[in-house]
Motif scaffolding. Structure first.
Motif, PDB file in Angstrom:
ATOM      1  N   ARG A  24       0.818  -1.246  -0.051  1.00  0.00           N
ATOM      2  CA  ARG A  24      -0.128  -0.204  -0.138  1.00  0.00           C
ATOM      3  C   ARG A  24       0.760   1.217   0.047  1.00  0.00           C
TER       4      ARG A  24
ATOM      5  N   ASP B  16      -4.718   8.342  -8.168  1.00  0.00           N
ATOM      6  CA  ASP B  16      -5.727   7.727  -9.201  1.00  0.00           C
ATOM      7  C   ASP B  16      -5.110   7.421 -10.612  1.00  0.00           C
TER       8      ASP B  16
ATOM      9  N   GLU C 134      -5.718  -0.378  -7.007  1.00  0.00           N
ATOM     10  CA  GLU C 134      -7.002   0.432  -6.501  1.00  0.00           C
ATOM     11  C   GLU C 134      -6.830   1.398  -5.375  1.00  0.00           C
TER      12      GLU C 134
ATOM     13  N   ASN D 130      -8.245   2.846  -2.537  1.00  0.00           N
ATOM     14  CA  ASN D 130      -9.358   2.513  -1.382  1.00  0.00           C
ATOM     15  C   ASN D 130     -10.011   3.878  -0.826  1.00  0.00           C
ATOM     16  N   SER D 131     -10.988   3.346   0.051  1.00  0.00           N
ATOM     17  CA  SER D 131     -11.822   4.307   0.733  1.00  0.00           C
ATOM     18  C   SER D 131     -11.064   5.400   1.551  1.00  0.00           C
ATOM     19  N   THR D 132      -9.864   5.226   2.005  1.00  0.00           N
ATOM     20  CA  THR D 132      -8.923   6.102   2.651  1.00  0.00           C
ATOM     21  C   THR D 132      -8.233   6.967   1.691  1.00  0.00           C
ATOM     22  N   GLY D 133      -8.349   6.685   0.482  1.00  0.00           N
ATOM     23  CA  GLY D 133      -7.212   7.434  -0.419  1.00  0.00           C
ATOM     24  C   GLY D 133      -5.865   6.637  -0.584  1.00  0.00           C
ATOM     25  N   ASP D 134      -5.623   5.624   0.029  1.00  0.00           N
ATOM     26  CA  ASP D 134      -4.393   4.944  -0.057  1.00  0.00           C
ATOM     27  C   ASP D 134      -4.520   3.958  -1.576  1.00  0.00           C
TER      28      ASP D 134
ATOM     29  N   GLU E 163      -3.759   0.558  -3.020  1.00  0.00           N
ATOM     30  CA  GLU E 163      -3.600  -0.762  -2.749  1.00  0.00           C
ATOM     31  C   GLU E 163      -2.959  -1.379  -4.092  1.00  0.00           C
TER      32      GLU E 163
END
Length: 782
Positions: free
Chosen positions: A364, A390, A410, A412-416, A418
């Motif tokens: 990550r 992105d 991808e 994730n929802s926290t902006g990291d 993965e």
């Protein structure tokens, strides 16, 4: 008196000529029925009566009788041309006036009604949506508009499942890598360095013949071990005009020695170096026993200690040996290679009998830490130019089948970001090229430390994890060392039971039989229904199993359609699961309907080819109230699968019947009319729909019908009431589609009748002429 008799004869002959001429004129009229003239003599009478010798008074027209004999059939290519074979009349309605005809030349008007050439509508019995014929006489209409689609609510199939098929699934054991180093982000040099001794600058030329140099060169701690050792160097026969010449002379001594060592002399301009040929090894190079007074001897005498080599960064995995035992008691070992990726280790383990290994690597990039302003970030050696996470995800996914095979990303929802290697390859992060580096923070396994990449010389590497499955009968005896960095000390809790060769629709080796068919959503879109059959194990000592037991798995368009499992965590508890149904058979191979599950597909969301929602009716799963039977008209995408008649015999798998009640949008492609008058409409979607049934009528006295023209008749008091029914019923004839009944006029007979009528007319005229002469003779008497 003779005049009146002759006039009646002329009138009768004229009527005969009219009827015969009409017959001849309609010799080609479809459905025309010829007529004949019937005459009777006339006798004058009085109150006092008449005698046997009373002369007649002429002839009278008693009847024009219609001949309703069957005409010949003329076959055409028009399915709406109808001919009656037998008794009966077509019933038509002309502006509300009920008429009857044998002329079956029908077509369709702009509203789809079946009409004659004069616009009279053919009468019959209409059908409902299910094709059921009612008994009410009405205008027959063929709907020429688009046939609306019908959603599948029932799929009926009859199979034979091969009773000789083996059970494919078994129960094995699974364990995973759980060592301390698994998935840890390791930071270190991008490229390994070698152990080096810097002798320093050497002034040339040097005449070694006049001023020789001798020394000893020793290497320890290198790899392979055979490269370690000591060689004696003697330079006493040449003149070196450059440092490169000196290096060449020394290397000749090293590699010409009886036991060469793994060291090479290297010239770097005027500088002389000794280097270990194996990179990344922390070895030691020692110079000793130097003799001579030349510049080389002086430099060797003052040479500093060697600088040890440094290995490039790896995943940090050490070798570990696993000892397995097979079902026959044979023991075999597997040793993982140091620094090998999880993908490599899994590949090597898969070569072992009874062992299956898979690998995956996860890392990550922390949100907010990523700076690639100079476009020189590298992932596994591939330069990526995106400056946002992105954009980086899109760039990585775009290379997932080429330069970064098996790797996906991808946000994730926290902006990291993965990043996953689905095959377990190491993930290496760094910056390359001559431009200044950016920066990023990388974390491997959750809960472990973060490593920062911000130089052009160091990388961060994250290794993958392994999942190892052992088939039934195989076991892991030991691991050496027992506390390795791949596997922690193995206990009973390290192992769990797992289904081996469990059903996977993408793996043909996991199911015994499969078949596909087509179903339709409420918009008429076709979808592929996939059914898979898996033989289930039976153990007489296990009451939870039963003989002749199969599991049927169902997907639509490759997507799961089973009801969600509320026991799963969010969001999996709302997602479709694999739909599975128990199918049981009796000992005679017939379907055991009592034990077989009712099959309701209740969680299917119809999608387009691109995966987007099709906009058709959605599912109503069992938790929401979905149940059998499926209501009509449907209010959801639910449909039932019926296996009635399915068998389990000792023969090959076979699809004996497959049908469903849905169809897509269709346009009228043709109309067929059966012998019994049933009208079938054929559509471009392959469907046929019963639209109605042609009605026929008959009368007790058909000769009492009144002709009204256009080859039609109407009812009279003499004809009696019409008896209306279906073709082929009672005394009614049958219908031939694609044929017309020709006129029943026999031209030869009519031409003979024409001659006879002409002769009769002439004879009656002669009677008048003779009577006139007789009258003149009487008048002329004096």
């Amino acid at each position: 008196m003779p005049f009146n008799i002759a006039l009646s004869g002329i009138r009768a002959a004229s009527s005969d000529l009219d009827v015969t001429g009409n017959n001849i004129a309609n010799a080609s009229t479809t459905g025309f029925k010829s007529s004949r003239v019937e005459f009777g003599d006339i006798y004058a009478g009085s109150i006092l009566g008449s005698t046997a010798n009373t002369p007649g008074s002429g002839v009278s027209l008693q009847n024009i009788r219609q001949q309703f004999s069957q005409g010949n059939r003329n076959f055409t290519d028009n399915s709406l041309d109808l001919a009656i074979n037998g008794t009966g009349f077509f019933v038509t309605s002309n502006g509300g006036d009920r008429q009857y005809t044998r002329a079956g030349a029908f077509g369709l008007d702009d509203d789809g009604f079946m009409v004659s050439n004069v616009g009279a509508r053919l009468q019959g019995f209409a059908a409902d949506e299910d094709g059921n014929i009612n008994g009410t006489l009405s205008d027959l209409q063929v709907d020429v508009s688009v046939q609306p689609p019908r959603q599948t609510t029932l799929s009926e199939a009859r199979f034979n499942l091969d009773s000789n098929q083996p059970v494919l699934e078994s129960t094995g054991t699974e364990f995973t890598t759980d060592g301390a180093v698994i998935g840890i982000a390791q930071q270190g040099l991008q490229e390994a360095t070698s152990t080096t001794t810097d002798v320093g600058n050497i002034t040339t030329p040097i005449n070694f013949a006049a001023n020789p140099t001798t020394f000893q060169l020793e290497l320890t701690g290198s790899s392979p071990v055979s490269g370690n050792g000591t060689v004696n160097i003697t330079l006493d026969a040449s003149t070196a005009n450059s440092v490169q010449d000196i290096a060449n002379l020394i290397n000749s001594e090293i590699f010409g020695a009886p036991s060469p060592i793994n060291v090479q002399a290297v010239a770097n301009g005027s500088q002389l170096l000794f280097q270990d040929l194996t990179e990344g090894v922390s070895s030691t190079i020692t110079v000793s026993g130097v003799t001579g007074t030349n510049d080389l001897s002086t430099a060797l005498t003052g040479a500093p200690a060697s600088v040890a080599g440094i290995a490039e960064v790896t995943n940090g995995y050490l070798a570990q040996t696993l000892e397995f035992e097979g079902p026959d008691g044979d023991v075999f070992n597997f040793t993982s290679e140091r620094d090998a990726s999880a993908a490599q280790t899994a590949s090597e383990m898969n070569a072992l009998a009874g062992i299956t290994a898979s690998a995956q690597t996860n890392a990550r990039i922390i949100a907010g830490s990523f700076d690639n302003s100079n476009n020189n970030f590298t992932l596994n050696g591939v330069t990526l130019t995106s400056t946002t996470l992105d954009g980086l995800a899109n760039e990585i996914n775009g290379l997932g089948t080429s330069q970064l095979a098996g790797i996906s990303a991808e946000v994730n929802s926290t902006g990291d970001l993965e990043i996953t290697s689905r095959v377990g390859a190491d993930l290496r992060f760094g910056f390359g090229g001559s431009q200044p580096p950016g920066t990023l923070d990388v974390i491997g396994r959750t809960g472990t430390g973060i490593q920062t990449v911000n130089t052009n010389t160091e990388d961060v590497v994250v290794g993958g994890n392994l999942t190892v499955q052992m088939e039934e009968g195989y076991s892991l005896l030991s691991a050496e060392p027992s506390v390795g960095n791949l596997f922690s000390p193995l206990t009973d809790d390290s192992f769990s039971e797992v289904a081996i060769n469990a059903f996977d629709p993408a793996d043909q080796g996991t199911f015994n039989h499969s078949t596909t068919s087509t179903v339709y959503d409420s918009l008429g879109n076709p979808h592929t229904l996939e059914q898979y059959f898996v033989r289930q194990p039976y153990d007489p000592n296990d009451p939870s199993t039963s003989p002749n037991h199969w599991m049927m798995y169902v997907q639509v368009d490759g997507q799961n359609v089973g009801d969600p499992d509320p026991t799963l965590p969010v969001p999996e508890n709302t997602q479709p699961t694999m739909a599975s149904f128990n199918v049981h058979f009796n000992s005679d191979g017939s379907l055991n309907e009592d034990l077989t599950d009712p099959i309701l597909i209740s969680n299917w969301t119809p999608n387009n080819d691109d995966g987007s929602a099709a906009g058709a009716l959605g599912p109503l799963n069992v938790l929401q109230g979905g149940q059998l039977p499926v209501t009509e008209p449907p209010s959801s995408s639910n449909f039932e699968i019926s296996l009635d008649g399915t068998t389990q015999f000792g023969s090959n798998f076979g699809v004996e019947r497959q049908d469903q009640n849905g169809y897509t949008t269709g346009r009228l492609s043709g109309v067929d009319i059966a012998d019994d008058g049933i009208i079938f409409a054929r559509f471009t979607n392959g469907e046929a729909q019963v639209l109605g049934q042609v009605a026929l009528a008959n009368f007790n006295n058909i000769e009492g019908l009144k002709p009204v023209g256009d080859t039609s008749w109407v009812q009279t008091a003499d004809s009696g009431e019409p008896v209306v029914g279906a073709p082929g019923s009672a005394q009614l004839g049958i219908i031939n589609s694609g044929a017309l009944e020709e006129s029943n006029v026999d031209l030869s007979t009519q031409l003979v009748n024409l001659i006879i009528a002409q002769r009769n007319f002439q004879a009656s005229s002669k009677t008048i002429e003779t009577a006139n002469q007789v009258t003149q003779t009487i008048i002329n008497l004096r």
